[in-house]
Design a protein around this motif. Structure first.
Motif, PDB file in Angstrom:
ATOM      1  N   THR A   1       0.821  -1.213   0.000  1.00  0.00           N
ATOM      2  CA  THR A   1       0.000   0.000   0.000  1.00  0.00           C
ATOM      3  C   THR A   1       0.851   1.258   0.000  1.00  0.00           C
ATOM      4  O   THR A   1       0.332   2.348  -0.246  1.00  0.00           O
ATOM      5  CB  THR A   1      -0.931   0.026   1.230  1.00  0.00           C
ATOM      6  OG1 THR A   1      -0.147   0.071   2.423  1.00  0.00           O
ATOM      7  CG2 THR A   1      -1.820  -1.201   1.252  1.00  0.00           C
ATOM      8  N   ALA A   2       2.161   1.141   0.236  1.00  0.00           N
ATOM      9  CA  ALA A   2       3.031   2.324   0.206  1.00  0.00           C
ATOM     10  C   ALA A   2       3.072   2.965  -1.174  1.00  0.00           C
ATOM     11  O   ALA A   2       3.364   4.161  -1.295  1.00  0.00           O
ATOM     12  CB  ALA A   2       4.442   1.962   0.655  1.00  0.00           C
ATOM     13  N   ILE A   3       2.770   2.222  -2.239  1.00  0.00           N
ATOM     14  CA  ILE A   3       2.824   2.820  -3.575  1.00  0.00           C
ATOM     15  C   ILE A   3       1.688   3.811  -3.794  1.00  0.00           C
ATOM     16  O   ILE A   3       1.704   4.558  -4.777  1.00  0.00           O
ATOM     17  CB  ILE A   3       2.793   1.742  -4.693  1.00  0.00           C
ATOM     18  CG1 ILE A   3       1.427   1.036  -4.744  1.00  0.00           C
ATOM     19  CG2 ILE A   3       3.922   0.757  -4.516  1.00  0.00           C
ATOM     20  CD1 ILE A   3       1.285   0.093  -5.921  1.00  0.00           C
ATOM     21  N   PHE A   4       0.708   3.830  -2.893  1.00  0.00           N
ATOM     22  CA  PHE A   4      -0.415   4.761  -3.034  1.00  0.00           C
ATOM     23  C   PHE A   4      -0.244   6.003  -2.156  1.00  0.00           C
ATOM     24  O   PHE A   4      -1.156   6.814  -2.054  1.00  0.00           O
ATOM     25  CB  PHE A   4      -1.729   4.058  -2.681  1.00  0.00           C
ATOM     26  CG  PHE A   4      -1.954   2.779  -3.440  1.00  0.00           C
ATOM     27  CD1 PHE A   4      -2.080   2.788  -4.814  1.00  0.00           C
ATOM     28  CD2 PHE A   4      -2.002   1.564  -2.777  1.00  0.00           C
ATOM     29  CE1 PHE A   4      -2.263   1.611  -5.520  1.00  0.00           C
ATOM     30  CE2 PHE A   4      -2.187   0.379  -3.462  1.00  0.00           C
ATOM     31  CZ  PHE A   4      -2.318   0.397  -4.842  1.00  0.00           C
ATOM     32  N   GLN A   5       0.925   6.160  -1.541  1.00  0.00           N
ATOM     33  CA  GLN A   5       1.126   7.262  -0.605  1.00  0.00           C
ATOM     34  C   GLN A   5       1.496   8.572  -1.303  1.00  0.00           C
ATOM     35  O   GLN A   5       1.349   9.641  -0.736  1.00  0.00           O
ATOM     36  CB  GLN A   5       2.227   6.908   0.407  1.00  0.00           C
ATOM     37  CG  GLN A   5       1.909   5.693   1.251  1.00  0.00           C
ATOM     38  CD  GLN A   5       0.678   5.883   2.121  1.00  0.00           C
ATOM     39  OE1 GLN A   5       0.382   6.985   2.561  1.00  0.00           O
ATOM     40  NE2 GLN A   5      -0.054   4.799   2.357  1.00  0.00           N
ATOM     41  N   SER A   6       2.033   8.498  -2.524  1.00  0.00           N
ATOM     42  CA  SER A   6       2.401   9.707  -3.261  1.00  0.00           C
ATOM     43  C   SER A   6       1.995   9.537  -4.713  1.00  0.00           C
ATOM     44  O   SER A   6       1.535   8.463  -5.122  1.00  0.00           O
ATOM     45  CB  SER A   6       3.909   9.965  -3.144  1.00  0.00           C
ATOM     46  OG  SER A   6       4.646   8.835  -3.579  1.00  0.00           O
ATOM     47  N   ALA A   7       2.129  10.589  -5.492  1.00  0.00           N
ATOM     48  CA  ALA A   7       1.673  10.561  -6.889  1.00  0.00           C
ATOM     49  C   ALA A   7       2.280   9.370  -7.629  1.00  0.00           C
ATOM     50  O   ALA A   7       3.455   9.049  -7.442  1.00  0.00           O
ATOM     51  CB  ALA A   7       2.058  11.861  -7.587  1.00  0.00           C
ATOM     52  N   PRO A   8       1.486   8.700  -8.457  1.00  0.00           N
ATOM     53  CA  PRO A   8       2.001   7.510  -9.155  1.00  0.00           C
ATOM     54  C   PRO A   8       3.022   7.897 -10.217  1.00  0.00           C
ATOM     55  O   PRO A   8       2.887   8.917 -10.882  1.00  0.00           O
ATOM     56  CB  PRO A   8       0.738   6.918  -9.797  1.00  0.00           C
ATOM     57  CG  PRO A   8      -0.152   8.099 -10.025  1.00  0.00           C
ATOM     58  CD  PRO A   8       0.104   9.024  -8.862  1.00  0.00           C
ATOM     59  N   ASN A   9       4.067   7.074 -10.368  1.00  0.00           N
ATOM     60  CA  ASN A   9       5.002   7.328 -11.453  1.00  0.00           C
ATOM     61  C   ASN A   9       4.722   6.379 -12.606  1.00  0.00           C
ATOM     62  O   ASN A   9       3.872   5.495 -12.531  1.00  0.00           O
ATOM     63  CB  ASN A   9       6.455   7.241 -10.971  1.00  0.00           C
ATOM     64  CG  ASN A   9       6.863   5.831 -10.587  1.00  0.00           C
ATOM     65  OD1 ASN A   9       6.225   4.844 -10.944  1.00  0.00           O
ATOM     66  ND2 ASN A   9       7.951   5.719  -9.850  1.00  0.00           N
ATOM     67  N   THR A  10       5.470   6.560 -13.681  1.00  0.00           N
ATOM     68  CA  THR A  10       5.211   5.812 -14.905  1.00  0.00           C
ATOM     69  C   THR A  10       5.351   4.312 -14.708  1.00  0.00           C
ATOM     70  O   THR A  10       4.534   3.526 -15.191  1.00  0.00           O
ATOM     71  CB  THR A  10       6.181   6.287 -16.007  1.00  0.00           C
ATOM     72  OG1 THR A  10       6.058   7.705 -16.157  1.00  0.00           O
ATOM     73  CG2 THR A  10       5.853   5.631 -17.327  1.00  0.00           C
TER      74      THR A  10
ATOM     75  N   ASP B   1      -6.742   4.265   2.295  1.00  0.00           N
ATOM     76  CA  ASP B   1      -7.675   5.045   3.123  1.00  0.00           C
ATOM     77  C   ASP B   1      -8.669   4.181   3.885  1.00  0.00           C
ATOM     78  O   ASP B   1      -9.296   4.655   4.843  1.00  0.00           O
ATOM     79  CB  ASP B   1      -8.433   6.040   2.244  1.00  0.00           C
ATOM     80  CG  ASP B   1      -7.499   6.965   1.477  1.00  0.00           C
ATOM     81  OD1 ASP B   1      -6.407   7.261   2.014  1.00  0.00           O
ATOM     82  OD2 ASP B   1      -7.837   7.379   0.357  1.00  0.00           O
ATOM     83  N   ARG B   2      -8.852   2.916   3.440  1.00  0.00           N
ATOM     84  CA  ARG B   2      -9.789   1.991   4.089  1.00  0.00           C
ATOM     85  C   ARG B   2     -11.188   2.605   4.200  1.00  0.00           C
ATOM     86  O   ARG B   2     -11.835   2.565   5.250  1.00  0.00           O
ATOM     87  CB  ARG B   2      -9.285   1.617   5.483  1.00  0.00           C
ATOM     88  CG  ARG B   2      -7.986   0.822   5.471  1.00  0.00           C
ATOM     89  CD  ARG B   2      -8.219  -0.583   4.957  1.00  0.00           C
ATOM     90  NE  ARG B   2      -6.997  -1.364   4.916  1.00  0.00           N
ATOM     91  CZ  ARG B   2      -6.941  -2.645   4.563  1.00  0.00           C
ATOM     92  NH1 ARG B   2      -8.058  -3.276   4.215  1.00  0.00           N
ATOM     93  NH2 ARG B   2      -5.814  -3.298   4.529  1.00  0.00           N
ATOM     94  N   LEU B   3     -11.674   3.142   3.081  1.00  0.00           N
ATOM     95  CA  LEU B   3     -12.966   3.830   3.076  1.00  0.00           C
ATOM     96  C   LEU B   3     -14.119   2.922   2.667  1.00  0.00           C
ATOM     97  O   LEU B   3     -15.270   3.369   2.618  1.00  0.00           O
ATOM     98  CB  LEU B   3     -12.906   5.044   2.137  1.00  0.00           C
ATOM     99  CG  LEU B   3     -11.938   6.160   2.561  1.00  0.00           C
ATOM    100  CD1 LEU B   3     -11.926   7.278   1.525  1.00  0.00           C
ATOM    101  CD2 LEU B   3     -12.336   6.710   3.930  1.00  0.00           C
ATOM    102  N   LEU B   4     -13.835   1.669   2.369  1.00  0.00           N
ATOM    103  CA  LEU B   4     -14.888   0.736   1.983  1.00  0.00           C
ATOM    104  C   LEU B   4     -14.907  -0.446   2.942  1.00  0.00           C
ATOM    105  O   LEU B   4     -13.867  -0.842   3.476  1.00  0.00           O
ATOM    106  CB  LEU B   4     -14.665   0.240   0.547  1.00  0.00           C
ATOM    107  CG  LEU B   4     -14.790   1.287  -0.567  1.00  0.00           C
ATOM    108  CD1 LEU B   4     -14.480   0.656  -1.918  1.00  0.00           C
ATOM    109  CD2 LEU B   4     -16.176   1.902  -0.583  1.00  0.00           C
ATOM    110  N   PRO B   5     -16.078  -1.050   3.155  1.00  0.00           N
ATOM    111  CA  PRO B   5     -16.156  -2.246   4.015  1.00  0.00           C
ATOM    112  C   PRO B   5     -15.459  -3.428   3.346  1.00  0.00           C
ATOM    113  O   PRO B   5     -15.189  -3.398   2.144  1.00  0.00           O
ATOM    114  CB  PRO B   5     -17.665  -2.483   4.151  1.00  0.00           C
ATOM    115  CG  PRO B   5     -18.269  -1.836   2.948  1.00  0.00           C
ATOM    116  CD  PRO B   5     -17.419  -0.648   2.634  1.00  0.00           C
TER     117      PRO B   5
END
Length: 517
Positions: A6-15, A46-50
């Motif tokens: 999940t660390a890859i979703f912490q900042s803007a995605p790269n190519t 973000d764990r925004l879904l069940p």
């Protein structure tokens, strides 16, 4: 401890991350790749879904209340029909990617876009699409292992340790800026795969060679962070054991500020080589050549003078293939328009590139030579494997030049202590004096040169040690090796290289003779 993807979703995605998410073909899947990244961030970061959810649960998290929910509307209706200009459907690809002047060319090269195509693509609105597309995205994510599809349109969130894992090269080098999340990714992978002692051994080894491979910096930082985090007691007990006892000194001659610039070029090339289609680069290069001697002066006067050199800046456009670390500097082997405006191979010393950064050209760019485009279209672009094959054939890194036979003589004592039982190149080996004549007959077609070598050979001691090799005679590394052996080694062939050694030795001697003028 499992690695935290999940660390890859912490900042803007790269190519690289986007390319990996859609399993390749980023050029036609840019919007889908960004949607994947956003959706997975909502779910796992973000764990925004069940743990069990349906598409409407995701839709309500993504879009504003004013966004149309009808399944029958076409894509253009979602932009025009949404009253909230802050809704996710109004955000372009540029909003998500945060491209800079340095990273946009990398995206262009990765996807094969020219400047105009890239700008057009970046203006697209990935979430201004029909709901059916997002339902399909969820189904695709389940096929890729990010979710589990259940009956009646439900999707189940998976444990983090069961999610797809990035390849190690992306783990340890997917972003030049080493954010805490990237270090966490690397640390997780290291904890999972290496013991404490292996981390220590790896740290010592990699610290030695990191000077010639800048992409190792993230791994070094991660190793250091892991070891610092170890319990103090353990560190104190093992401090003496873990002190390095073996040192390898790489003779890298560049000052720190130039090393940083060279490492930037190296990093750009490594990023480019990780793309699906690689690409062509353009840069300004300083060519340095010796001037011809002044013919009006006598040969004796000339021999007391140092050689003079001149330089010129020129632009080259090439397809980069591989990097070598040779005799204290890094060289790029590339095929394309060389400094003499010829379509050929050339080795470029990275510290002599004068451009602030490498310009990465999309394959559709007019500046890309037509012949390179033809090679790409026919699947015949040069590869590092081809370079390796040529390097194996002959000694010297000017692998694009015709090999010639090297025949060199050593005294018995010098050969015993400094040459015998050493590995220089697969073609470098001892040859008996009695076999040299037949070798010259086969290897040197020029009768004049062959006879000249045989005449010299007849005056030499048969009990001396003789070695042969196939070499690239104009390669600077070969020249420097022969200089290192002087005066204990005599070059017999090729004649052109023997004459060069004569000229250099004569010039050196004239520097040390008494002033006769």
């Amino acid at each position: 401890m499992p690695s935290d993807i999940t660390a890859i979703f912490q900042s803007a995605p790269n190519t690289q991350i986007l390319h990996w998410l859609v399993q390749g073909n980023l050029a036609s899947s840019m919007s889908r790749a960004v949607r994947f990244w956003v959706i997975l961030g909502i779910i796992y970061r973000d764990r925004l879904l069940p743990d069990l959810f349906r598409y409407p649960d995701l839709r309500n998290r993504l879009y504003s209340p004013q966004h149309p929910t009808s399944e029958k509307l076409k894509a253009e209706s979602f932009v025009n029909g949404c009253d909230d200009r802050h809704c996710i459907c109004a955000k372009s690809l540029s909003y998500w990617l945060h491209l800079t002047e340095a990273t946009q060319p990398q995206l262009q090269a990765f996807a094969g876009f020219d400047q105009q195509q890239c700008e057009t693509e970046l203006s697209q609105l990935p979430f201004a699409t029909v709901h059916r597309s997002l339902r399909t995205d969820l189904e695709k994510l389940s096929q890729l292992g990010w979710l589990k599809a259940l009956p009646r349109g439900e999707f189940q969130i998976l444990p983090v340790d069961l999610l797809p894992q990035l390849p190690p090269d992306i783990y340890l080098g997917f972003n030049k800026e080493r954010s805490p999340s990237h270090l966490h990714l690397a640390n997780s992978w290291l904890r999972q795969n290496l013991s404490h002692q292996q981390c220590l051994d790896l740290l010592v080894a990699l610290d030695t060679i990191s000077i010639v491979q800048p992409n190792l910096e993230l791994l070094l930082d991660s190793l250091s962070e892991l070891l610092i985090a170890e319990p103090i007691g353990d560190r104190l007990i093992s401090t003496h054991q873990n002190l390095p006892h073996t040192f390898v000194n790489l003779d890298y001659i560049l000052p720190p500020e130039v090393q940083d610039r060279v490492d930037d070029y190296h990093k750009q090339l490594e990023d480019l080589w990780h793309t699906a289609d690689s690409g062509v680069i353009q840069f300004d290069y300083e060519m340095i050549k010796p001037n011809s001697p002044n013919s009006q002066k006598s040969s004796l006067v000339k021999s007391t003078e140092f050689a003079r050199f001149s330089s010129r800046n020129t632009q080259v456009t090439v397809y980069p293939v591989c990097i070598h670390y040779l005799r204290r500097a890094k060289y790029l082997s590339a095929y394309g328009i060389d400094p003499d405006s010829k379509m050929t191979w050339h080795n470029y010393r990275l510290d002599r590139i004068t451009s602030e950064s490498l310009k990465i050209l999309a394959w559709g760019d007019r500046a890309v030579p037509k012949y390179l485009k033809q090679l790409r279209n026919s699947g015949k672009l040069p590869t590092s494997q081809e370079v390796e094959i040529e390097l194996h054939k002959a000694w010297g890194f000017k692998f694009y030049e015709e090999p010639q036979l090297l025949l060199i003589r050593f005294s018995e004592d010098f050969a015993r202590w400094y040459v015998d039982n050493t590995v220089r190149h697969p073609t470098f080996k001892a040859i008996a004096y009695a076999k040299i004549k037949s070798l010259l007959q086969k290897a040197i077609p020029n009768a004049h040169d062959r006879n000249a070598i045989l005449a010299i050979l007849e005056q030499r001691n048969p009990s001396d040690h003789y070695y042969q090799a196939w070499i690239r005679p104009n390669d600077v590394n070969i020249i420097q090796r022969l200089r290192d052996w002087r005066p204990n080694g005599e070059v017999l062939a090729p004649i052109s290289l023997r004459q060069r050694m004569v000229d250099e030795a004569t010039q050196e001697l004239m520097h040390y003779l008494p002033d006769w003028r």
